[in-house]
Design a protein around this motif. Structure first.
Motif, PDB file in Angstrom:
ATOM      1  N   ARG A 143       0.846  -1.194   0.000  1.00 54.75           N
ATOM      2  CA  ARG A 143       0.000   0.000   0.000  1.00 54.75           C
ATOM      3  C   ARG A 143       0.877   1.237   0.000  1.00 54.75           C
ATOM      4  O   ARG A 143       2.040   1.194   0.394  1.00 54.75           O
ATOM      5  CB  ARG A 143      -0.893   0.004   1.239  1.00 54.75           C
ATOM      6  CG  ARG A 143      -1.978  -1.032   1.177  1.00 54.75           C
ATOM      7  CD  ARG A 143      -2.969  -0.826   2.304  1.00 54.75           C
ATOM      8  NE  ARG A 143      -4.079  -1.730   2.157  1.00 54.75           N
ATOM      9  CZ  ARG A 143      -4.515  -2.524   3.108  1.00 54.75           C
ATOM     10  NH1 ARG A 143      -3.934  -2.531   4.287  1.00 54.75           N
ATOM     11  NH2 ARG A 143      -5.543  -3.318   2.893  1.00 54.75           N
ATOM     12  N   ARG A 144       0.294   2.338  -0.412  1.00 56.18           N
ATOM     13  CA  ARG A 144       1.009   3.603  -0.407  1.00 56.18           C
ATOM     14  C   ARG A 144       1.346   3.982   1.031  1.00 56.18           C
ATOM     15  O   ARG A 144       0.505   3.872   1.921  1.00 56.18           O
ATOM     16  CB  ARG A 144       0.134   4.688  -1.027  1.00 56.18           C
ATOM     17  CG  ARG A 144       0.840   6.015  -1.154  1.00 56.18           C
ATOM     18  CD  ARG A 144      -0.116   7.062  -1.723  1.00 56.18           C
ATOM     19  NE  ARG A 144       0.528   8.302  -2.009  1.00 56.18           N
ATOM     20  CZ  ARG A 144       0.848   9.212  -1.102  1.00 56.18           C
ATOM     21  NH1 ARG A 144       0.600   8.987   0.159  1.00 56.18           N
ATOM     22  NH2 ARG A 144       1.428  10.341  -1.458  1.00 56.18           N
ATOM     23  N   GLN A 145       2.579   4.441   1.251  1.00 50.60           N
ATOM     24  CA  GLN A 145       3.000   4.852   2.579  1.00 50.60           C
ATOM     25  C   GLN A 145       2.824   6.351   2.732  1.00 50.60           C
ATOM     26  O   GLN A 145       2.896   7.101   1.769  1.00 50.60           O
ATOM     27  CB  GLN A 145       4.470   4.493   2.822  1.00 50.60           C
ATOM     28  CG  GLN A 145       4.697   3.010   2.873  1.00 50.60           C
ATOM     29  CD  GLN A 145       6.144   2.690   3.200  1.00 50.60           C
ATOM     30  OE1 GLN A 145       6.991   3.569   3.312  1.00 50.60           O
ATOM     31  NE2 GLN A 145       6.433   1.427   3.343  1.00 50.60           N
ATOM     32  N   GLY A 146       2.615   6.766   3.953  1.00 49.83           N
ATOM     33  CA  GLY A 146       2.514   8.186   4.245  1.00 49.83           C
ATOM     34  C   GLY A 146       1.090   8.693   4.149  1.00 49.83           C
ATOM     35  O   GLY A 146       0.147   7.967   3.841  1.00 49.83           O
ATOM     36  N   HIS A 147       0.957   9.964   4.398  1.00 48.54           N
ATOM     37  CA  HIS A 147      -0.351  10.607   4.424  1.00 48.54           C
ATOM     38  C   HIS A 147      -0.818  10.902   3.007  1.00 48.54           C
ATOM     39  O   HIS A 147      -0.083  11.450   2.200  1.00 48.54           O
ATOM     40  CB  HIS A 147      -0.260  11.904   5.234  1.00 48.54           C
ATOM     41  CG  HIS A 147      -1.537  12.662   5.308  1.00 48.54           C
ATOM     42  ND1 HIS A 147      -2.604  12.220   6.045  1.00 48.54           N
ATOM     43  CD2 HIS A 147      -1.928  13.809   4.731  1.00 48.54           C
ATOM     44  CE1 HIS A 147      -3.599  13.086   5.925  1.00 48.54           C
ATOM     45  NE2 HIS A 147      -3.203  14.059   5.130  1.00 48.54           N
ATOM     46  N   VAL A 148      -2.047  10.544   2.711  1.00 47.99           N
ATOM     47  CA  VAL A 148      -2.624  10.825   1.402  1.00 47.99           C
ATOM     48  C   VAL A 148      -3.363  12.154   1.495  1.00 47.99           C
ATOM     49  O   VAL A 148      -4.179  12.354   2.383  1.00 47.99           O
ATOM     50  CB  VAL A 148      -3.601   9.716   0.975  1.00 47.99           C
ATOM     51  CG1 VAL A 148      -4.220  10.024  -0.370  1.00 47.99           C
ATOM     52  CG2 VAL A 148      -2.879   8.390   0.933  1.00 47.99           C
ATOM     53  N   GLY A 149      -3.079  13.047   0.595  1.00 47.50           N
ATOM     54  CA  GLY A 149      -3.742  14.346   0.603  1.00 47.50           C
ATOM     55  C   GLY A 149      -2.797  15.424   1.108  1.00 47.50           C
ATOM     56  O   GLY A 149      -1.706  15.164   1.578  1.00 47.50           O
ATOM     57  N   GLY A 150      -3.240  16.642   1.023  1.00 50.19           N
ATOM     58  CA  GLY A 150      -2.373  17.758   1.368  1.00 50.19           C
ATOM     59  C   GLY A 150      -2.622  18.352   2.734  1.00 50.19           C
ATOM     60  O   GLY A 150      -1.979  19.321   3.109  1.00 50.19           O
ATOM     61  N   GLY A 151      -3.551  17.823   3.492  1.00 51.17           N
ATOM     62  CA  GLY A 151      -3.828  18.369   4.807  1.00 51.17           C
ATOM     63  C   GLY A 151      -4.910  19.435   4.760  1.00 51.17           C
ATOM     64  O   GLY A 151      -5.475  19.751   3.717  1.00 51.17           O
ATOM     65  N   LYS A 152      -5.187  20.002   5.923  1.00 54.26           N
ATOM     66  CA  LYS A 152      -6.307  20.939   5.992  1.00 54.26           C
ATOM     67  C   LYS A 152      -5.996  22.301   5.386  1.00 54.26           C
ATOM     68  O   LYS A 152      -6.907  23.080   5.138  1.00 54.26           O
ATOM     69  CB  LYS A 152      -6.800  21.086   7.429  1.00 54.26           C
ATOM     70  CG  LYS A 152      -5.866  21.762   8.396  1.00 54.26           C
ATOM     71  CD  LYS A 152      -6.559  21.828   9.748  1.00 54.26           C
ATOM     72  CE  LYS A 152      -5.693  22.423  10.807  1.00 54.26           C
ATOM     73  NZ  LYS A 152      -6.387  22.497  12.085  1.00 54.26           N
ATOM     74  N   LEU A 153      -4.735  22.599   5.125  1.00 54.49           N
ATOM     75  CA  LEU A 153      -4.401  23.887   4.512  1.00 54.49           C
ATOM     76  C   LEU A 153      -4.398  23.839   2.984  1.00 54.49           C
ATOM     77  O   LEU A 153      -4.326  24.886   2.339  1.00 54.49           O
ATOM     78  CB  LEU A 153      -3.036  24.375   5.010  1.00 54.49           C
ATOM     79  CG  LEU A 153      -3.012  24.943   6.411  1.00 54.49           C
ATOM     80  CD1 LEU A 153      -1.615  25.410   6.765  1.00 54.49           C
ATOM     81  CD2 LEU A 153      -3.985  26.091   6.538  1.00 54.49           C
ATOM     82  N   GLU A 154      -4.479  22.654   2.417  1.00 55.99           N
ATOM     83  CA  GLU A 154      -4.416  22.536   0.960  1.00 55.99           C
ATOM     84  C   GLU A 154      -5.514  23.340   0.256  1.00 55.99           C
ATOM     85  O   GLU A 154      -5.237  24.008  -0.747  1.00 55.99           O
ATOM     86  CB  GLU A 154      -4.480  21.062   0.552  1.00 55.99           C
ATOM     87  CG  GLU A 154      -4.027  20.817  -0.869  1.00 55.99           C
ATOM     88  CD  GLU A 154      -2.601  21.274  -1.118  1.00 55.99           C
ATOM     89  OE1 GLU A 154      -2.343  21.795  -2.211  1.00 55.99           O
ATOM     90  OE2 GLU A 154      -1.750  21.138  -0.227  1.00 55.99           O
ATOM     91  N   PRO A 155      -6.767  23.341   0.737  1.00 55.71           N
ATOM     92  CA  PRO A 155      -7.785  24.160   0.072  1.00 55.71           C
ATOM     93  C   PRO A 155      -7.515  25.664   0.172  1.00 55.71           C
ATOM     94  O   PRO A 155      -8.067  26.439  -0.597  1.00 55.71           O
ATOM     95  CB  PRO A 155      -9.077  23.814   0.815  1.00 55.71           C
ATOM     96  CG  PRO A 155      -8.810  22.543   1.522  1.00 55.71           C
ATOM     97  CD  PRO A 155      -7.343  22.503   1.778  1.00 55.71           C
TER      98      PRO A 155
END
Length: 130
Positions: A53-65
């Protein structure tokens, strides 16, 4: 973070278990942890694949938007401190620590340093004997 074990090893471990050997026996035979064997068989049951499976956090977090807002704000004003950006984001309904804003700036390629070389400003020199 460690790298996943090679797919060929994963296939051999799964085949060994399919032959009727136990998970702990497979772990000893291939010199991997019993937990790895358990998770591998569970992964195959759930996904049908042995791919890691992909390692690490998927997505940019709450500041990405809010990344575009931060980029535009810095373009308008020229310079803002991390604390000032935190306050402006809080007005938009986002409660965030200044270190998160700093990491966002780093991801966006925007520097918050004082000079273009990335060096700290030189310390003031005191006169000898002062």
């Amino acid at each position: 973070m460690g790298k996943p074990l090679p797919l060929e090893l994963r296939r051999r471990v799964a085949a060994y278990v399919d032959e009727g050997h136990g998970h702990r026996e497979a772990a000893r035979h291939f010199r991997v942890s019993p937990r790895f064997v358990n998770n591998l068989i569970k992964l195959r049951r759930q996904t049908g694949s042995l791919e890691a499976r992909r390692q690490g956090h998927v997505g940019g977090g709450k500041l990405e938007p809010h990344a575009e807002f931060v980029r535009l704000r810095l373009a308008e004003t020229g310079e803002l401190t991390l604390d000032e950006l935190c306050v402006e984001l809080e007005v938009r309904g986002v409660s965030v620590h200044r270190s998160n804003v700093g990491r966002l700036l780093q991801r966006l390629g925007l520097s918050h340093k004082k000079n273009s070389t990335g060096q700290r400003a030189a310390a003031g020199r005191r006169a000898p004997g002062a």
